[in-house]
Enzyme design. Sequence first.
Site, PDB file in Angstrom:
ATOM      1  N   THR A 188      -1.693  -2.118   4.883  1.00  0.00           N
ATOM      2  CA  THR A 188      -2.323  -0.946   4.516  1.00  0.00           C
ATOM      3  C   THR A 188      -2.015   0.452   5.543  1.00  0.00           C
ATOM      4  O   THR A 188      -1.678  -0.090   6.388  1.00  0.00           O
ATOM      5  CB  THR A 188      -3.689  -1.137   3.732  1.00  0.00           C
ATOM      6  OG1 THR A 188      -4.146   0.071   3.023  1.00  0.00           O
ATOM      7  CG2 THR A 188      -4.506  -1.146   5.015  1.00  0.00           C
ATOM      8  N   GLU A 189      -1.633   1.313   4.735  1.00  0.00           N
ATOM      9  CA  GLU A 189      -1.572   2.627   5.661  1.00  0.00           C
ATOM     10  C   GLU A 189      -0.253   2.613   6.291  1.00  0.00           C
ATOM     11  O   GLU A 189      -0.140   2.873   7.592  1.00  0.00           O
ATOM     12  CB  GLU A 189      -2.766   2.916   6.482  1.00  0.00           C
ATOM     13  CG  GLU A 189      -4.136   2.977   5.918  1.00  0.00           C
ATOM     14  CD  GLU A 189      -3.972   4.184   4.849  1.00  0.00           C
ATOM     15  OE1 GLU A 189      -3.414   5.327   5.132  1.00  0.00           O
ATOM     16  OE2 GLU A 189      -4.623   4.128   3.763  1.00  0.00           O
ATOM     17  N   LYS A 239       3.636   3.326   2.427  1.00  0.00           N
ATOM     18  CA  LYS A 239       4.268   2.698   0.951  1.00  0.00           C
ATOM     19  C   LYS A 239       4.475   3.697  -0.079  1.00  0.00           C
ATOM     20  O   LYS A 239       5.449   3.988  -0.289  1.00  0.00           O
ATOM     21  CB  LYS A 239       3.433   1.904   0.338  1.00  0.00           C
ATOM     22  CG  LYS A 239       3.415   0.302   0.942  1.00  0.00           C
ATOM     23  CD  LYS A 239       2.647  -0.751   0.208  1.00  0.00           C
ATOM     24  CE  LYS A 239       1.214  -0.349  -0.506  1.00  0.00           C
ATOM     25  NZ  LYS A 239       0.157  -0.173   0.680  1.00  0.00           N
ATOM     26  N   THR A 240       3.555   4.476  -0.094  1.00  0.00           N
ATOM     27  CA  THR A 240       3.782   5.854  -0.854  1.00  0.00           C
ATOM     28  C   THR A 240       4.756   6.789  -0.327  1.00  0.00           C
ATOM     29  O   THR A 240       5.587   7.481  -1.200  1.00  0.00           O
ATOM     30  CB  THR A 240       2.490   6.525  -0.994  1.00  0.00           C
ATOM     31  OG1 THR A 240       1.553   5.683  -1.632  1.00  0.00           O
ATOM     32  CG2 THR A 240       2.421   7.676  -2.225  1.00  0.00           C
ATOM     33  N   LYS A 255       2.101   2.855 -10.404  1.00  0.00           N
ATOM     34  CA  LYS A 255       1.207   2.230  -9.506  1.00  0.00           C
ATOM     35  C   LYS A 255       0.042   1.399 -10.316  1.00  0.00           C
ATOM     36  O   LYS A 255      -0.933   1.942 -10.785  1.00  0.00           O
ATOM     37  CB  LYS A 255       0.581   3.365  -8.870  1.00  0.00           C
ATOM     38  CG  LYS A 255      -0.612   2.794  -7.756  1.00  0.00           C
ATOM     39  CD  LYS A 255      -0.189   2.569  -6.408  1.00  0.00           C
ATOM     40  CE  LYS A 255      -1.032   2.271  -5.324  1.00  0.00           C
ATOM     41  NZ  LYS A 255      -0.560   2.027  -4.060  1.00  0.00           N
ATOM     42  N   SER A 257      -7.177   1.651  -5.565  1.00  0.00           N
ATOM     43  CA  SER A 257      -8.414   2.031  -5.388  1.00  0.00           C
ATOM     44  C   SER A 257      -8.445   2.936  -4.264  1.00  0.00           C
ATOM     45  O   SER A 257      -7.554   3.265  -3.880  1.00  0.00           O
ATOM     46  CB  SER A 257      -9.327   0.774  -4.564  1.00  0.00           C
ATOM     47  OG  SER A 257      -8.283   0.252  -3.475  1.00  0.00           O
ATOM     48  N   ASP A 317      -1.952   8.442  -4.315  1.00  0.00           N
ATOM     49  CA  ASP A 317      -0.879   7.713  -4.275  1.00  0.00           C
ATOM     50  C   ASP A 317      -0.083   7.832  -5.649  1.00  0.00           C
ATOM     51  O   ASP A 317       0.997   8.000  -5.626  1.00  0.00           O
ATOM     52  CB  ASP A 317      -0.921   6.277  -3.758  1.00  0.00           C
ATOM     53  CG  ASP A 317      -1.364   6.186  -2.244  1.00  0.00           C
ATOM     54  OD1 ASP A 317      -1.406   6.943  -1.747  1.00  0.00           O
ATOM     55  OD2 ASP A 317      -1.627   5.067  -1.968  1.00  0.00           O
ATOM     56  N   GLU A 326       4.693   0.484  -7.012  1.00  0.00           N
ATOM     57  CA  GLU A 326       4.017   0.348  -5.815  1.00  0.00           C
ATOM     58  C   GLU A 326       3.054  -0.525  -5.863  1.00  0.00           C
ATOM     59  O   GLU A 326       2.051  -0.531  -6.627  1.00  0.00           O
ATOM     60  CB  GLU A 326       3.993   1.600  -5.336  1.00  0.00           C
ATOM     61  CG  GLU A 326       3.306   1.816  -3.828  1.00  0.00           C
ATOM     62  CD  GLU A 326       2.657   3.170  -3.591  1.00  0.00           C
ATOM     63  OE1 GLU A 326       1.672   3.153  -2.784  1.00  0.00           O
ATOM     64  OE2 GLU A 326       3.413   4.092  -3.656  1.00  0.00           O
TER      65      GLU A 326
END
Length: 225
Positions: free
Chosen positions: A12-13, A16-17, A38, A42, A55, A116
């Site tokens: 995560t982080e 990706k976006t 998407k 969350s 996102d 995504e």
Amino acid sequence: MSKRYFVTGTDTEVGKTVASCALLQAAKAAGYRTAGYKPVASGSEKTPEGLRNSDALALQRNSSLQLDYATVNPYTFAEPTSPHIISAQEGRPIESLVMSAGLRALEQQADWVLVEGAGGWFTPLSDTFTFADWVTQEQLPVILVVGVKLGCINHAMLTAQVIQHAGLTLAGWVANDVTPPGKRHAEYMTTLTRMIPAPLLGEIPWLAENPENAATGKYINLALL
């Protein structure tokens, strides 16, 4: 038939976006009718229109088609935690049939659809079903986003290997500079390019503010897909 790709990350982080927006921009510039999707998000905020995930909003903005928010993001949760946890707590099961129906609907409108994921490859959607299971079910070619930093080589190779072991196509990877390049950045890139069994589609430089809103499509070589 629409081109379809699934974007996952080494963690995560990792951007990706940011990478997804760059890919959507590049596809639009190439003349495709594009749609970002998407299915599960969350970490969303309350707005007068309902829960909105940043996102998913970025994917909506960078799609060439005018799409309703619910079309882009059918499952939205407020708490920034693993989807299976908050889904169970709220009594809102995440159903693969709903996710797939949303994808089918976008395929009817767009000829280039980018999906995504959430978190990393094995993010759980329930106690018995992961994002990886759904991608395998859909047989989506995968684009891997690597956040270039210490530890990324191991994470990238583990993720690439498990994608291929699932019988899926690793269509390419995107390097995202999540920090200003350090002194070993070039060596990291050389090693990743040599070891990841897929073409490097582009490297997105470190952008200090609002990278999802930047013109990043120019960093992507879509012809390699």
